[in-house]
Write a protein that holds these residues in place. Structure first.
Motif, PDB file in Angstrom:
ATOM      1  N   THR A  36       0.851  -1.194   0.000  1.00 23.82           N
ATOM      2  CA  THR A  36       0.000   0.000   0.000  1.00 23.82           C
ATOM      3  C   THR A  36       0.882   1.237   0.000  1.00 23.82           C
ATOM      4  O   THR A  36       1.866   1.305   0.741  1.00 23.82           O
ATOM      5  CB  THR A  36      -0.906   0.015   1.243  1.00 23.82           C
ATOM      6  OG1 THR A  36      -1.762  -1.130   1.205  1.00 23.82           O
ATOM      7  CG2 THR A  36      -1.759   1.288   1.276  1.00 23.82           C
ATOM      8  N   ILE A  37       0.554   2.202  -0.857  1.00 27.80           N
ATOM      9  CA  ILE A  37       1.284   3.471  -0.899  1.00 27.80           C
ATOM     10  C   ILE A  37       0.401   4.537  -0.262  1.00 27.80           C
ATOM     11  O   ILE A  37      -0.704   4.810  -0.736  1.00 27.80           O
ATOM     12  CB  ILE A  37       1.658   3.853  -2.336  1.00 27.80           C
ATOM     13  CG1 ILE A  37       2.567   2.781  -2.941  1.00 27.80           C
ATOM     14  CG2 ILE A  37       2.359   5.215  -2.363  1.00 27.80           C
ATOM     15  CD1 ILE A  37       2.902   3.004  -4.405  1.00 27.80           C
ATOM     16  N   VAL A  38       0.895   5.124   0.808  1.00 31.32           N
ATOM     17  CA  VAL A  38       0.147   6.142   1.559  1.00 31.32           C
ATOM     18  C   VAL A  38       0.733   7.504   1.210  1.00 31.32           C
ATOM     19  O   VAL A  38       1.939   7.717   1.343  1.00 31.32           O
ATOM     20  CB  VAL A  38       0.247   5.885   3.074  1.00 31.32           C
ATOM     21  CG1 VAL A  38      -0.483   6.978   3.849  1.00 31.32           C
ATOM     22  CG2 VAL A  38      -0.302   4.505   3.418  1.00 31.32           C
ATOM     23  N   GLU A  39      -0.123   8.429   0.788  1.00 31.50           N
ATOM     24  CA  GLU A  39       0.353   9.746   0.345  1.00 31.50           C
ATOM     25  C   GLU A  39       0.111  10.820   1.394  1.00 31.50           C
ATOM     26  O   GLU A  39      -0.960  10.897   1.998  1.00 31.50           O
ATOM     27  CB  GLU A  39      -0.340  10.150  -0.957  1.00 31.50           C
ATOM     28  CG  GLU A  39       0.066  11.519  -1.465  1.00 31.50           C
ATOM     29  CD  GLU A  39      -0.700  11.921  -2.715  1.00 31.50           C
ATOM     30  OE1 GLU A  39      -1.065  13.115  -2.837  1.00 31.50           O
ATOM     31  OE2 GLU A  39      -0.954  11.053  -3.578  1.00 31.50           O
ATOM     32  N   VAL A  40       1.130  11.668   1.591  1.00 31.22           N
ATOM     33  CA  VAL A  40       1.011  12.881   2.406  1.00 31.22           C
ATOM     34  C   VAL A  40       1.423  14.053   1.529  1.00 31.22           C
ATOM     35  O   VAL A  40       2.479  14.004   0.894  1.00 31.22           O
ATOM     36  CB  VAL A  40       1.918  12.813   3.653  1.00 31.22           C
ATOM     37  CG1 VAL A  40       2.097  14.186   4.270  1.00 31.22           C
ATOM     38  CG2 VAL A  40       1.345  11.849   4.684  1.00 31.22           C
ATOM     39  N   SER A  41       0.606  15.094   1.480  1.00 32.41           N
ATOM     40  CA  SER A  41       0.942  16.235   0.615  1.00 32.41           C
ATOM     41  C   SER A  41       0.494  17.538   1.251  1.00 32.41           C
ATOM     42  O   SER A  41      -0.128  17.553   2.319  1.00 32.41           O
ATOM     43  CB  SER A  41       0.297  16.081  -0.768  1.00 32.41           C
ATOM     44  OG  SER A  41      -1.110  16.091  -0.665  1.00 32.41           O
ATOM     45  N   ASP A  42       0.818  18.626   0.571  1.00 33.78           N
ATOM     46  CA  ASP A  42       0.443  19.993   0.966  1.00 33.78           C
ATOM     47  C   ASP A  42       1.148  20.461   2.233  1.00 33.78           C
ATOM     48  O   ASP A  42       0.605  21.265   3.005  1.00 33.78           O
ATOM     49  CB  ASP A  42      -1.081  20.133   1.126  1.00 33.78           C
ATOM     50  CG  ASP A  42      -1.806  19.909  -0.193  1.00 33.78           C
ATOM     51  OD1 ASP A  42      -1.175  20.111  -1.252  1.00 33.78           O
ATOM     52  OD2 ASP A  42      -2.983  19.522  -0.169  1.00 33.78           O
ATOM     53  N   SER A  43       2.385  20.003   2.442  1.00 34.09           N
ATOM     54  CA  SER A  43       3.167  20.490   3.583  1.00 34.09           C
ATOM     55  C   SER A  43       4.096  21.623   3.180  1.00 34.09           C
ATOM     56  O   SER A  43       4.709  22.264   4.042  1.00 34.09           O
ATOM     57  CB  SER A  43       4.016  19.353   4.153  1.00 34.09           C
ATOM     58  OG  SER A  43       5.065  19.008   3.253  1.00 34.09           O
ATOM     59  N   ASP A  44       4.242  21.854   1.862  1.00 33.32           N
ATOM     60  CA  ASP A  44       5.222  22.801   1.316  1.00 33.32           C
ATOM     61  C   ASP A  44       6.651  22.428   1.723  1.00 33.32           C
ATOM     62  O   ASP A  44       7.561  23.252   1.628  1.00 33.32           O
ATOM     63  CB  ASP A  44       4.926  24.246   1.751  1.00 33.32           C
ATOM     64  CG  ASP A  44       3.694  24.797   1.069  1.00 33.32           C
ATOM     65  OD1 ASP A  44       3.564  24.612  -0.152  1.00 33.32           O
ATOM     66  OD2 ASP A  44       2.850  25.396   1.755  1.00 33.32           O
ATOM     67  N   GLY A  45       6.844  21.191   2.165  1.00 33.68           N
ATOM     68  CA  GLY A  45       8.168  20.751   2.578  1.00 33.68           C
ATOM     69  C   GLY A  45       8.645  21.383   3.877  1.00 33.68           C
ATOM     70  O   GLY A  45       9.826  21.292   4.219  1.00 33.68           O
TER      71      GLY A  45
END
Length: 336
Positions: A215-224
């Motif tokens: 399973t690939i779990v995505e985390v985004s919108d942190s701006d790094g």
């Protein structure tokens, strides 16, 4: 066939006779390979000398516009500043417009404020409004080179950076090799989905891991940004107890490592991008596994060269893909 240099000029440069140069230029038989090489080298030398004459005394002002975490913009700024003197006898100066997070409107506004520029190096969202802002700059005579993430629908004169899809596939290969038969799931972290380069890396990564059972779990919108990224990663780890590997596309790796350590979970493999100060330290300490990196000074040199080519100050040379380097704690370069 007419040539950009007279036969006499090439003969003088190469030390060969005009008759020999003429035979080479017209592909006539009976010419040795090393003679052909001498003529080609003489032509290349004349190109360089012509470029030096065009550059002599010229002044160019280059704008670098980037929405990116500060650790990366600091590294790229240092690379640009180190490469500026290499274009002597021309004098290049750079202005930097850098910020970590913001909207598409902020990027469009920043591009619209640029005045007196001879070219722009741009890391921006792949958005129609950004493409239009790029087109307006190009229409006004300012060439634009996109960097690390492309805006292909715009009139930009070139893209500099790695093959992002290939980088994602490479990351997937490394993850699979390290995990082996372990039934671990994988966390993929992105700074924002609006950056085309990050999306291409994600697509490559997912395609290479298709049908692997993970399973690939995505985390985004942190701006790094570390503080935001740590909170998002902690939530993802809590909801997905099988995650034991990370592919960091968008940065914030100090925070991701901290999140694993905070809940006491082992991270079996961690693949990151770019040898910024944080990643160097994490790699040396053995807290991440490998970094997919490319030479930032070579990137800066190529981006500046593309702008000068577009302005007719340098001869056109083919743009080659930037190679991906897999860096481990055991082959970490001494200098960035």
């Amino acid at each position: 066939m007419a040539h950009r240099y007279k036969v006499r000029e090439i003969a003088q440069q190469s030390g060969l006779s005009e008759a020999t140069v003429d035979r080479v230029l017209h592909n006539r038989p009976g010419v040795r390979e090393n003679t052909v090489a001498e003529v080609n080298q003489a032509i290349a030398d004349l190109d360089k000398q012509r470029a030096q004459l065009r550059l002599n005394g010229r002044r160019y002002l280059i704008d670098v516009v980037m929405q990116t975490p500060r650790r990366f913009s600091d590294a790229f700024r240092a690379a640009v500043e180190a490469e500026l003197p290499a274009f002597a006898p021309a004098m290049l100066r750079a202005r930097f417009h850098l910020w970590e997070s913001g909207s598409t409107a902020q990027m469009v506004e920043a591009l619209g404020r640029i005045r007196g520029s001879h070219g722009v190096v741009l890391k921006a969202q792949d958005d129609p409004a950004v493409a239009e802002a790029v087109d307006r700059l190009v229409d006004s005579g300012v060439p634009v080179v996109t960097y690390t993430t492309d805006v292909p629908s715009s009139a930009r004169c070139g893209y500099v950076g790695i093959d992002n899809h290939g980088a994602g596939v490479t990351a997937a290969y490394l993850v699979q090799q390290w995990l082996g038969e372990a039934p671990a799931d994988v966390l993929i972290t992105l700074s924002r989905t609006v950056f085309r380069g990050e999306g291409e890396r994600e697509v490559g990564f997912r395609s290479a891991l298709r049908n692997c059972g993970r399973t690939i779990v995505e985390v985004s919108d942190s701006d790094g940004i570390d503080a935001t990224n740590e909170r998002l990663v902690l939530d993802a780890l809590a909801a997905n107890p099988g995650v034991q590997a990370v592919y960091s596309v968008g940065g914030g790796n100090v925070a991701t490592v901290a999140a694993f350590e905070k809940i006491g979970r082992d991270c079996k493999v961690f693949i990151a991008h770019d040898l910024d100060a944080d990643n160097r330290r994490l790699l040396r300490d053995g807290r991440i596994s490998a970094v997919l990196h490319n030479d930032l000074r070579a990137d800066a040199r190529l981006a500046l060269r593309l702008i000068l080519q577009e302005r007719g100050a340098l001869p056109v040379e083919p743009v080659r893909p930037v190679p991906i380097q897999v860096v481990t704690p055991y082959n970490l370069p001494v200098h960035p």
